[in-house]
Design a protein around this motif. Structure first.
Motif, PDB file in Angstrom:
ATOM      1  N   SER A 292       0.740  -1.337   0.038  1.00 22.13           N
ATOM      2  CA  SER A 292       0.007  -0.063   0.042  1.00 22.13           C
ATOM      3  C   SER A 292       0.828   1.368  -0.075  1.00 22.13           C
ATOM      4  N   SER A 293       1.926   1.124   0.707  1.00 22.12           N
ATOM      5  CA  SER A 293       2.830   2.557   0.680  1.00 22.12           C
ATOM      6  C   SER A 293       4.231   2.373   0.547  1.00 22.12           C
ATOM      7  N   ILE A 294       4.916   3.456   0.368  1.00 21.73           N
ATOM      8  CA  ILE A 294       6.400   3.472   0.232  1.00 21.73           C
ATOM      9  C   ILE A 294       7.045   2.904   1.535  1.00 21.73           C
ATOM     10  N   THR A 295       6.477   3.245   2.616  1.00 22.42           N
ATOM     11  CA  THR A 295       7.121   2.691   3.631  1.00 22.42           C
ATOM     12  C   THR A 295       6.996   1.006   3.764  1.00 22.42           C
ATOM     13  N   ASN A 296       5.962   0.648   3.445  1.00 25.25           N
ATOM     14  CA  ASN A 296       5.618  -0.787   3.450  1.00 25.25           C
ATOM     15  C   ASN A 296       6.888  -1.543   2.252  1.00 25.25           C
TER      16      ASN A 296
ATOM     17  N   MET B 196       9.394  -0.048   1.193  1.00 25.89           N
ATOM     18  CA  MET B 196      10.846   0.089   1.892  1.00 25.89           C
ATOM     19  C   MET B 196      11.206  -1.185   2.884  1.00 25.89           C
ATOM     20  N   ARG B 197      10.081  -1.109   3.741  1.00 31.22           N
ATOM     21  CA  ARG B 197      10.417  -2.108   4.728  1.00 31.22           C
ATOM     22  C   ARG B 197      10.528  -3.663   4.116  1.00 31.22           C
TER      23      ARG B 197
ATOM     24  N   ILE C  98      12.050  -1.702  -5.722  1.00 30.87           N
ATOM     25  CA  ILE C  98      10.889  -1.191  -5.699  1.00 30.87           C
ATOM     26  C   ILE C  98      10.546  -0.402  -6.762  1.00 30.87           C
TER      27      ILE C  98
ATOM     28  N   GLY D 280       0.293   3.278  -4.389  1.00 31.96           N
ATOM     29  CA  GLY D 280       0.941   1.860  -3.852  1.00 31.96           C
ATOM     30  C   GLY D 280       2.095   1.796  -4.555  1.00 31.96           C
ATOM     31  N   TYR D 281       2.908   0.918  -3.984  1.00 33.08           N
ATOM     32  CA  TYR D 281       4.199   0.474  -4.922  1.00 33.08           C
ATOM     33  C   TYR D 281       4.172  -1.123  -4.826  1.00 33.08           C
TER      34      TYR D 281
END
Lengths: 76, 389
Positions: free
Chosen positions: A9-13, A15-16, A30, A43-44
């Motif tokens: 859903s997100s860039i943070t997810n 990256m993690r 990514i 999302g990514y």
């Protein structure tokens, strides 16, 4: 070479997910989400090039919500 | 640059914000504006992804520094006050009360007041500096059936008194309460372990002991609670859904983040890690204790705590000169090139506890850049002011 894209859903997810996969020896990269089948927009993708099942298991067990997957070939 | 001589200033106002900032912090901010200039988390081109990676690196550093397992639960906010507002108003949205200490800053007390001005939603526990048992008893006595959380600072921004957060955290856990810690004055000078200290929400400024720029803070969430939000907006995720995402950090991180602040903060955390938090604390405390000893010898100087010691305090010290207003003393120090803060320090509760609500105090706080020469100069000027009738 084929690859598997995990939609998150997100860039943070993303990256993690990438960090966790690479700590487990699975190369990942990514890119921005581009799949009209994924609802809610934005999302990514986290792409992996091997160990598809293991990668999915690692992501899921780390609490990263996978919104969908798509297998891709070189030509795509 | 040593001790901030640019403006011919001997800087002892580090409890307000640390200054100067380390060279690597200044360079990181500059890189954010020159190299990592794209909006992170919104696009897929290289500069945006590279910026995102830098932002994520700061989440990782912060999570590691405070022992939080999941970096995605590090939320970037404007400052510690914003973090406290998010948590306090989220936890109490549907009622309940909290226990606070008698040393709290207005960053805690004003949000609580705003929730219910006429019927206070907080109970105040007394802190007994260095006496863990009595302090814990005081907190426990305040717990009521409708208590939802313990919200307290880690260290007083006025008197340096440090609270036994590990023991308070265990008490909160025992009663099933959320434990919220305001680490405004301790992050970077006192170790914090979110797991061992049983902290559910840690509210942290970036610009104080972590040496980042102003305008960046963090909310670290060690809880599965999905709190109601106090503001909403674009997150770059779930965009067709009008409901704010539940996922962290997006839930509390609407709008474009402060990339220069975040990259600067990451450099600040690296700076602390390299120096060692225990080394920093010891060195700053040695300076604080030196100043305390010097002030204690001056007849007209009032001190409000025992000699500061790392076992119960952080390197922050308050004093007054009898017969002089605290602002007057700060002004006299300023004329000699010394920067301190006087008055109430946005913490009337702490001043009420120490009987200084009407006078305020003069506050001294060193940083890693403060030298013994600075401390000697400060003490010599205070001695001059003290003798000047």
């Amino acid at each position: 070479m084929s690859s598997l894209c995990f939609y998150v859903s997100s860039i943070t997810n993303a990256m993690r997910g990438k960090e966790i996969l690479e700590k487990n020896g699975i190369r990942a990269h990514i890119s921005r989400l581009a799949d009209e089948n994924i609802k809610n927009g934005c999302g990514y993708c986290v792409f992996v090039y091997s160990d598809f099942d293991e990668a999915e298991e690692i992501l899921r067990s780390s609490g990263i919500r996978i919104r969908g997957t798509k297998k891709m070939n070189d030509a795509e | 640059m040593k001790s901030g001589r640019l403006y011919n200033t001997v800087y002892f106002d580090n409890a307000a914000t640390t200054w100067p900032k380390p060279a690597q912090v200044r360079e990181a901010v500059s890189r954010a504006l020159t190299i990592y200039g794209a909006n992170p988390g919104r696009s897929g081109y290289q500069m945006s992804l590279s910026t995102s990676a830098k932002v994520y690196r700061c989440r990782e550093l912060a999570a590691e520094f405070f022992n939080l397992a999941d970096p995605s639960k590090v939320v970037f906010v404007q400052n510690c006050t914003m973090a406290l507002n998010i948590v306090i108003k989220g936890l109490l949205r549907f009622g309940g009360r909290v226990v606070v200490s008698d040393l709290e800053h207005n960053a805690v007390m004003r949000p609580l007041y705003a929730i219910s001005p006429k019927n206070p939603v907080f109970d105040v526990a007394a802190v007994y500096p260095g006496d863990i048992k009595r302090t814990l008893e005081s907190f426990e006595k305040c717990i009521r059936p409708d208590t939802r959380a313990i919200v307290c600072l880690h260290a007083s921004n006025v008197f340096g008194v440090r609270l036994p957060i590990r023991e308070i955290g265990k008490l909160a856990r025992k009663y099933g309460l959320a434990f919220v810690v305001d680490a405004a004055q301790s992050a970077g000078v006192a170790p914090i372990d979110m797991q061992a200290d049983c902290i559910d929400y840690l509210c942290v400024p970036g610009h104080k002991g972590l040496y980042g720029p102003m305008g960046i803070g963090m909310l670290l969430c060690n809880s599965e609670r999905v709190l109601p939000t106090i503001f909403e907006g674009g997150t770059g995720s779930f965009s067709t859904d009008l409901q704010q995402p539940a996922d962290l950090p997006d839930r509390y991180e609407s709008g474009t983040v402060n990339t220069p602040g975040i990259l600067g903060l990451a450099a600040g955390i690296e700076f602390i890690k390299t120096r060692g938090i225990n080394t920093i604390a010891r060195e700053e405390m040695e300076l604080t204790a030196y100043i305390y000893n010097q002030l204690a010898e001056m007849d007209r100087v009032s001190l409000y705590t025992p000699k500061p010691d790392l076992s119960w305090s952080v390197p922050v010290l308050s004093f007054n000169i009898k017969g002089k207003n605290s602002e007057e003393v700060a002004e006299a120090l300023s004329k000699k090139g010394i920067a301190v803060r006087a008055g109430l320090h946005c913490a009337p509760a702490a001043h009420r506890k120490y009987g200084t609500l009407n006078t305020g105090t003069v506050r001294i706080a060193p940083s890693v850049f403060t030298t013994i020469k600075d401390a000697r100069y400060l003490c010599s000027v205070i001695r001059e002011i003290e003798k000047d009738n």
